[in-house]
Design a protein around this motif. Sequence first.
Motif, mmCIF file in Angstrom:
data_model
loop_
_atom_site.group_PDB
_atom_site.id
_atom_site.type_symbol
_atom_site.label_atom_id
_atom_site.label_comp_id
_atom_site.label_asym_id
_atom_site.label_seq_id
_atom_site.Cartn_x
_atom_site.Cartn_y
_atom_site.Cartn_z
ATOM 1 N N LEU A 1 32.541 41.652 39.694
ATOM 2 C CA LEU A 1 33.197 40.927 40.758
ATOM 3 C C LEU A 1 34.104 42.033 41.659
ATOM 4 N N GLY A 2 34.012 41.734 42.780
ATOM 5 C CA GLY A 2 35.110 42.825 43.650
ATOM 6 C C GLY A 2 34.273 43.630 44.660
ATOM 7 N N SER A 3 32.980 43.149 45.023
ATOM 8 C CA SER A 3 32.090 43.909 45.836
ATOM 9 C C SER A 3 31.729 43.087 47.034
ATOM 10 N N ASP A 4 31.013 43.604 48.101
ATOM 11 C CA ASP A 4 30.689 42.915 49.425
ATOM 12 C C ASP A 4 29.610 41.848 48.758
ATOM 13 N N ALA A 5 29.270 41.967 47.705
ATOM 14 C CA ALA A 5 28.117 40.991 47.392
ATOM 15 C C ALA A 5 28.589 39.692 46.943
ATOM 16 N N ASP A 6 29.809 39.565 46.590
ATOM 17 C CA ASP A 6 30.691 38.323 46.183
ATOM 18 C C ASP A 6 30.352 37.206 47.095
ATOM 19 N N GLY A 7 30.491 36.206 46.592
ATOM 20 C CA GLY A 7 30.496 34.758 47.406
ATOM 21 C C GLY A 7 32.284 34.632 47.603
ATOM 22 N N GLN B 1 31.234 32.901 37.761
ATOM 23 C CA GLN B 1 32.696 33.584 37.248
ATOM 24 C C GLN B 1 33.387 33.982 38.716
ATOM 25 N N ALA B 2 34.811 33.952 38.631
ATOM 26 C CA ALA B 2 35.336 34.025 39.667
ATOM 27 C C ALA B 2 36.744 34.821 39.438
ATOM 28 N N LEU B 3 37.307 35.321 40.648
ATOM 29 C CA LEU B 3 38.523 35.887 40.688
ATOM 30 C C LEU B 3 39.470 35.039 41.557
ATOM 31 N N ALA B 4 40.418 34.670 41.208
ATOM 32 C CA ALA B 4 41.267 33.921 42.028
ATOM 33 C C ALA B 4 42.449 34.721 42.624
ATOM 34 N N ILE B 5 42.583 34.668 43.956
ATOM 35 C CA ILE B 5 43.636 35.812 44.410
ATOM 36 C C ILE B 5 44.398 35.259 45.413
ATOM 37 N N HIS C 1 47.767 33.711 38.678
ATOM 38 C CA HIS C 1 49.007 34.536 38.101
ATOM 39 C C HIS C 1 48.399 35.853 37.232
ATOM 40 N N SER C 2 47.121 35.881 36.975
ATOM 41 C CA SER C 2 46.440 37.033 36.149
ATOM 42 C C SER C 2 45.518 37.817 37.063
ATOM 43 N N PRO C 3 46.334 38.415 38.046
ATOM 44 C CA PRO C 3 45.289 39.054 38.895
ATOM 45 C C PRO C 3 44.128 40.046 38.136
ATOM 46 N N GLY C 4 43.078 39.969 38.447
ATOM 47 C CA GLY C 4 41.875 40.900 38.023
ATOM 48 C C GLY C 4 41.377 40.169 36.894
ATOM 49 N N LYS C 5 42.023 39.197 36.378
ATOM 50 C CA LYS C 5 41.109 38.534 35.268
ATOM 51 C C LYS C 5 40.354 37.482 35.705
ATOM 52 N N PRO C 6 38.841 37.674 35.362
ATOM 53 C CA PRO C 6 38.090 36.476 35.850
ATOM 54 C C PRO C 6 38.047 35.337 35.101
ATOM 55 N N ILE C 7 37.609 34.169 35.690
ATOM 56 C CA ILE C 7 37.789 33.008 35.062
ATOM 57 C C ILE C 7 36.207 32.264 35.303
ATOM 58 N N GLU C 8 35.769 31.283 34.333
ATOM 59 C CA GLU C 8 34.571 30.697 34.455
ATOM 60 C C GLU C 8 34.540 29.348 35.320
ATOM 61 N N HIS D 1 44.970 31.324 54.475
ATOM 62 C CA HIS D 1 44.624 30.807 53.476
ATOM 63 C C HIS D 1 45.619 30.806 52.354
ATOM 64 N N ALA D 2 45.555 29.891 51.428
ATOM 65 C CA ALA D 2 46.534 30.144 50.148
ATOM 66 C C ALA D 2 45.802 30.710 49.023
ATOM 67 N N LEU D 3 44.597 30.671 48.815
ATOM 68 C CA LEU D 3 43.881 31.311 47.878
ATOM 69 C C LEU D 3 42.392 31.639 48.173
ATOM 70 N N LEU D 4 41.942 32.918 47.665
ATOM 71 C CA LEU D 4 40.601 33.450 47.812
ATOM 72 C C LEU D 4 39.873 33.423 46.601
ATOM 73 N N LEU D 5 38.964 32.488 46.545
ATOM 74 C CA LEU D 5 37.933 32.715 45.201
ATOM 75 C C LEU D 5 36.709 33.707 45.661
ATOM 76 N N ARG D 6 36.890 34.852 44.920
ATOM 77 C CA ARG D 6 35.625 35.719 44.713
ATOM 78 C C ARG D 6 34.681 35.156 43.634
ATOM 79 N N LEU D 7 33.413 35.112 44.053
ATOM 80 C CA LEU D 7 32.435 34.472 43.178
ATOM 81 C C LEU D 7 31.197 35.230 42.859
ATOM 82 N N ASN D 8 30.790 35.304 41.668
ATOM 83 C CA ASN D 8 29.408 35.726 41.266
ATOM 84 C C ASN D 8 28.959 35.081 40.085
ATOM 85 N N TRP D 9 27.750 35.522 39.770
ATOM 86 C CA TRP D 9 27.133 34.965 38.478
ATOM 87 C C TRP D 9 27.601 35.672 37.528
ATOM 88 N N PRO D 10 27.788 35.046 36.328
ATOM 89 C CA PRO D 10 27.987 35.964 35.002
ATOM 90 C C PRO D 10 27.260 37.236 34.682
#
Length: 376
Positions: free
Chosen positions: A236-242, A309-313, A292-299, A223-232
């Motif tokens: 983010l960052g655990s095994d409970a993420d989508g 909310q998501a982390l794009a990695i 390009h801003s690792p660790g910074k969540p987006i909506e 994959h080129a991008l991984l989105l880790r998802l969770n509700w606001p």
Amino acid sequence: MNAALTNTNPHASPSRLAGIAQARQSLMQDGRAITPGWVAPWVERSWQRCLDAGLRPGSHVSFAQVTAPMLRFTLEANHSLIAAAQPMLQSLARAIVNTRYFAILTNADGVVVDACGAIDHADPRAHLITRVGTDLSERSLGTTAIGTALSELQPVWLHRGEHFFEQTSVYSCAGAPLFGPGGGCVGMLDVTGVDAQERPELKHLVMQSASKIENALVTALPHALLLRLNWPGNALGSDADGMLCLDADGWITGANPVARQMVPGLAAPGQTPVHVSEVFGLPVEPLFDAAHSPGKPIELPLWSGLRLQALAITRADESHTLPANPGAAPTRALREVEAAMIRKAVDEARGNVGQAARALGISRATLYRKLGQKPA
């Protein structure tokens, strides 16, 4: 009725054992419907499927293995599953080491592809069900956690007499189906004990372990991008993420089951891929920009009006941004130590791979894989 099904078990409620015995008598001997509450509805459904297939509770169970050519095909076809599950199997084996339970991994057809833990190979009841290639499906072994989880596609806990065959009433087991990145069932994870204390809490442990394996299957996808998802409001960052995997053009190539619960409109098994813009109310470019801003969540707005909310990695950044995972793949140094231990065990067994695998507490398939060889 077999005495093994009616003996008092000090580790299970007498009322529970009595309910199981009454349910078996009602359905299997009297042909009557089971009174609600005696056993779970999915147990009754499994028993009925077994009866409809012509199986009988007192019949002998052979614990048959697939043919050698089919075994080779099965191991090759399930290589990704076996590799993704290996670290978690080792962690699971450590969690249950003092309980007389062990872990079994099967493919979607219920055929054993790996096993791990404190397996007493001198006991045929443990040895037969942990052999790689043994068919533990419902059609072969009747009602078990393995066959029922694969048939019902839900986590289960089965205790002794809830198994269909009287011969398998020595087992207590918890199982959970495993779903691949495409959404289909790819196998199941099971923990089983022989004449062991009833431990329904193992169902939660198996469910949690299965989720980790499903996440590993997703992150292993190209994959080129991984989105880790969770509700606001949730970290983010655990095994409970989508988790969603995207290719370079924004097509969703895989998702874990959590993401499928959060995000409507993802492709079902066998369907063509869905573009990320079809499930979120924004184009793909901002997602790659966010990486390009690792660790910074987006909506991320869903078309339903809900927001995630998501982390794009990016693939290159994953090792730096994902949380430490005790079940992650070993470092090179650890692999070298492990290889030395395996070589030592094989040497001490004078080349007998089966004996070496038993000494190490792993399956023959696992040992062959670690040696970089295929089973003979």
